[in-house]
Enzyme design. Structure first.
Site, short mmCIF file in Angstrom:
data_model
loop_
_atom_site.label_atom_id
_atom_site.label_comp_id
_atom_site.label_asym_id
_atom_site.label_seq_id
_atom_site.Cartn_x
_atom_site.Cartn_y
_atom_site.Cartn_z
N VAL A 15 0.83 -1.20 0.00
CA VAL A 15 0.00 0.00 0.00
C VAL A 15 0.87 1.25 0.00
O VAL A 15 0.62 2.20 -0.75
CB VAL A 15 -0.95 -0.01 1.23
CG1 VAL A 15 -1.70 1.31 1.36
CG2 VAL A 15 -1.93 -1.17 1.12
N LYS A 225 -14.26 1.05 5.19
CA LYS A 225 -13.26 0.13 4.63
C LYS A 225 -13.56 -1.32 5.03
O LYS A 225 -13.61 -2.22 4.18
CB LYS A 225 -11.88 0.56 5.12
CG LYS A 225 -10.79 -0.46 4.95
CD LYS A 225 -10.49 -0.73 3.48
CE LYS A 225 -9.66 -1.98 3.32
NZ LYS A 225 -8.54 -1.86 2.49
N GLY A 278 -8.87 -15.45 -1.02
CA GLY A 278 -7.60 -15.57 -0.30
C GLY A 278 -6.94 -14.21 -0.26
O GLY A 278 -7.57 -13.19 -0.55
N CYS A 281 -6.01 -9.58 2.67
CA CYS A 281 -6.96 -8.56 3.16
C CYS A 281 -8.35 -9.06 3.55
O CYS A 281 -8.80 -8.81 4.67
CB CYS A 281 -7.12 -7.48 2.11
SG CYS A 281 -5.55 -6.74 1.68
C1 UGA Z 1 -9.24 -6.48 -1.61
C2 UGA Z 1 -10.29 -5.45 -2.03
O1 UGA Z 1 -10.89 -5.84 -3.26
C3 UGA Z 1 -9.66 -4.05 -2.17
O2 UGA Z 1 -10.67 -3.08 -2.47
C4 UGA Z 1 -8.96 -3.68 -0.85
O3 UGA Z 1 -8.32 -2.44 -0.94
C5 UGA Z 1 -7.93 -4.74 -0.53
O4 UGA Z 1 -8.58 -6.03 -0.43
C6 UGA Z 1 -7.31 -4.35 0.79
O5 UGA Z 1 -8.02 -4.33 1.80
O6 UGA Z 1 -6.14 -3.96 0.79
P1 UGA Z 1 -7.36 -7.86 -2.93
O7 UGA Z 1 -7.20 -8.60 -1.64
O8 UGA Z 1 -6.17 -7.36 -3.65
O9 UGA Z 1 -8.32 -6.58 -2.69
O10 UGA Z 1 -8.10 -8.86 -3.90
P2 UGA Z 1 -9.51 -9.05 -4.60
O11 UGA Z 1 -9.38 -8.74 -6.03
O12 UGA Z 1 -10.61 -8.37 -3.87
O13 UGA Z 1 -9.68 -10.64 -4.48
C7 UGA Z 1 -9.69 -11.30 -3.19
C8 UGA Z 1 -9.92 -12.78 -3.37
O14 UGA Z 1 -11.26 -13.04 -3.80
C9 UGA Z 1 -9.00 -13.44 -4.40
O15 UGA Z 1 -8.57 -14.69 -3.88
C10 UGA Z 1 -9.91 -13.64 -5.60
O16 UGA Z 1 -9.52 -14.73 -6.40
C11 UGA Z 1 -11.25 -13.92 -4.91
N1 UGA Z 1 -12.44 -13.61 -5.76
C12 UGA Z 1 -12.66 -12.34 -6.21
C13 UGA Z 1 -13.35 -14.63 -6.06
O17 UGA Z 1 -13.18 -15.81 -5.65
N2 UGA Z 1 -14.45 -14.33 -6.81
C14 UGA Z 1 -14.69 -13.09 -7.28
O18 UGA Z 1 -15.73 -12.90 -7.97
C15 UGA Z 1 -13.78 -12.06 -6.97
#
Ligand code: UGA
Length: 456
Positions: A15, A225, A278, A281
């Site tokens: 970040v 958040k 996973g 966050c």
């Molecule tokens: C997440 C949030 O989306 C961000 O807005 C936030 O800033 C961030 O956490 C944080 O708190 O720092 P991130 O952890 O990078 O972001 O990843 P995501 O894209 O949200 O995906 C999280 C998980 O959910 C991944 O394992 C992804 O494969 C899974 N996922 C996502 C699904 O299984 N299905 C979906 O439809 C979307």
């Protein structure tokens, strides 16, 4: 916009790094401070430790312009800054609470360096009470108001972090000082007015409206958040539960998600069934949200079940392999494709792939793995995994191929070649990445999530 001298503490972390890069790119003079001398040196020479779309050109450009530098010297950086962003890690403790030690350590050091008025911006995700603690440390034994605190939570997705920084859906500012809030708003002016073009990343079309800025109190900003991450996690667990129902009634979850998403009240985002959520966050923030409340006064049953559902995905994927391999995976070789917690990042923190591998080992399986950006790092977690140089090597002689991360690279593999090299050509696709009928036509036994495929 007037350029401002800014320090970002925790400046080599995910970040902090993206924040520093973004603020320098829009014209501010930024010092990213970190205690990790090696990372500071690497970054000062233009080598980026994280894999993130478009990050290298932005880093090099801003170092070359002199607007960005990395340093371990907290005191002189802070003394020369008007605004200080805190972006240090807030990891989970084993009981699900947040470990605030990095934040309190920073506050203790900051207290000694605040010479003139500064705005302290909390970027790290922390519970509302943490800000009171920071304020208390900063004012301990000191006279007068030398600073104001603003909570400015980040919404960066790994793999998309630069675009999320420059083109956010909203900016949240929590605080009680109009002066501090207006300073931070003016720092973000080019972003709020969408008056930027960033070379090296995909720029969305310029919208004729301003980015919404929500000015609120600190506690509300911080809950925005946590609640946002909890809601995204809830959608994922929800769709994974619907996927299981689809398997019972032979409906196709991809069709169901598509049909649901067209409802403008629902939308298509975060409705992809799969292995679950996973990464560093969503799970951490959900646990922290549950743990911040007094359970005797406020039940968090729904949020707990979101976490439980997510855990269930791990065993359900392993059961699918067992189903394809006639119940036992003991001594069978499983080729694993994908180690990072999602595509587009080299982050394996809290990656569900790692947890699936752990489960496979518990069942006595032999694991060989491939990931496009991570290789031997897996050995530090699971010493008995065989990391391979290619997806083909991971599939060779395997009894099953397990797709755990949705890397697009896996779409363009030669599956005919993979079919002929496997001991037993079957695929469990936990990200619903491949086209089931193509795989079945090639002779694979194929199972996705939510009845998108069936045993051939
Ligand atoms: C997440 C949030 O989306 C961000 O807005 C936030 O800033 C961030 O956490 C944080 O708190 O720092 P991130 O952890 O990078 O972001 O990843 P995501 O894209 O949200 O995906 C999280 C998980 O959910 C991944 O394992 C992804 O494969 C899974 N996922 C996502 C699904 O299984 N299905 C979906 O439809 C979307």
């Amino acid at each position: 916009m007037t350029a401002v001298n800014i320090s970002v503490i925790g400046g080599t972390g995910y970040v902090g790094l993206v924040t520093g890069l973004g603020l320098s790119e829009i014209g501010h003079q930024v010092t990213n401070i970190d205690i990790d001398q090696d990372q500071v040196n690497q970054l000062n020479s233009g080598n980026c430790p994280i894999y993130e779309e478009g990050i290298n050109p932005v880093l090099k450009r801003n170092l070359a312009s002199g607007r960005l530098k990395f340093s371990t010297d907290l005191e002189s950086s802070i003394k020369g800054s008007h605004v200080v962003f805190i972006a240090v890690g807030t990891p989970s403790l084993p009981n699900g609470n947040i470990d605030l030690s990095q934040i309190t350590e920073v506050a203790n050091q900051l207290r000694l360096c605040i010479d003139t008025y500064k705005v302290i911006v909390i970027k790290s995700t922390v519970p509302a009470g943490a800000t009171k603690l920071i304020r208390k440390i900063l004012t301990d034994g000191v006279q007068g108001d030398r600073f104001d605190i603003v909570a400015n939570p980040e919404f960066l997705r790994e793999g998309n972090a630069l675009a999320d920084f420059f083109f956010p859906d909203r900016i949240i500012l929590g605080g009680d000082s109009d002066k501090a809030l207006s300073i931070i708003k003016s720092i973000y002016e080019p972003i709020i007015e969408r008056d930027i073009f960033v070379e090296g990343i995909d720029n969305p079309p310029k919208e004729p409206y301003l980015v919404p800025v929500i000015q609120t109190d600190i506690a509300s900003a911080q809950i925005i958040k946590y609640a946002s991450n909890a809601f995204l996690a809830t959608r994922i667990s929800f769709i994974n539960e619907i996927a299981e129902i689809c398997e019972q009634v032979n409906a196709d979850i991809k069709e169901v998600s598509k049909g649901m998403g067209y409802d403008s009240r629902i939308g298509h985002s975060y409705l992809e069934a799969g292995l679950g959520f996973g990464g560093p966050c969503l799970e951490k923030d959900l646990s922290a949200l549950i743990n911040t409340v007094n359970q005797d006064e406020c039940e968090t049953e729904l949020l707990r079940s979101v976490l439980n559902r997510n855990d269930k995905q791990i065993s359900s994927v392993v059961k699918k392999i067992e189903r394809l391999l006639d119940k036992s995976i003991h001594n069978r070789t499983i080729g694993v494709l994908g180690l990072t917690f999602k595509q587009g990042t080299n982050d394996i923190r809290n990656s569900l792939s790692i947890r699936v591998i752990e489960e496979l080992h518990k069942h006595g399986a032999v694991v060989q793995s491939y990931d496009p950006v991570v290789k031997n790092e897996i050995l530090a977690i699971h010493a008995n995994v065989k990391p391979c140089d290619s997806a083909y090597a991971a599939a060779e002689n395997a009894d099953a191929l397990l797709i755990l991360t949705g890397w697009k690279d896996f779409l363009s593999l030669d599956y005919q070649k993979i079919h002929s090299s496997m001991a037993n050509p079957c695929i469990v696709d936990s990200r619903n990445l491949l086209n089931p009928s193509d795989m079945i036509a090639l002779g694979f036994k194929y199972l996705g999530i939510g009845a998108t495929g069936h045993d051939s």
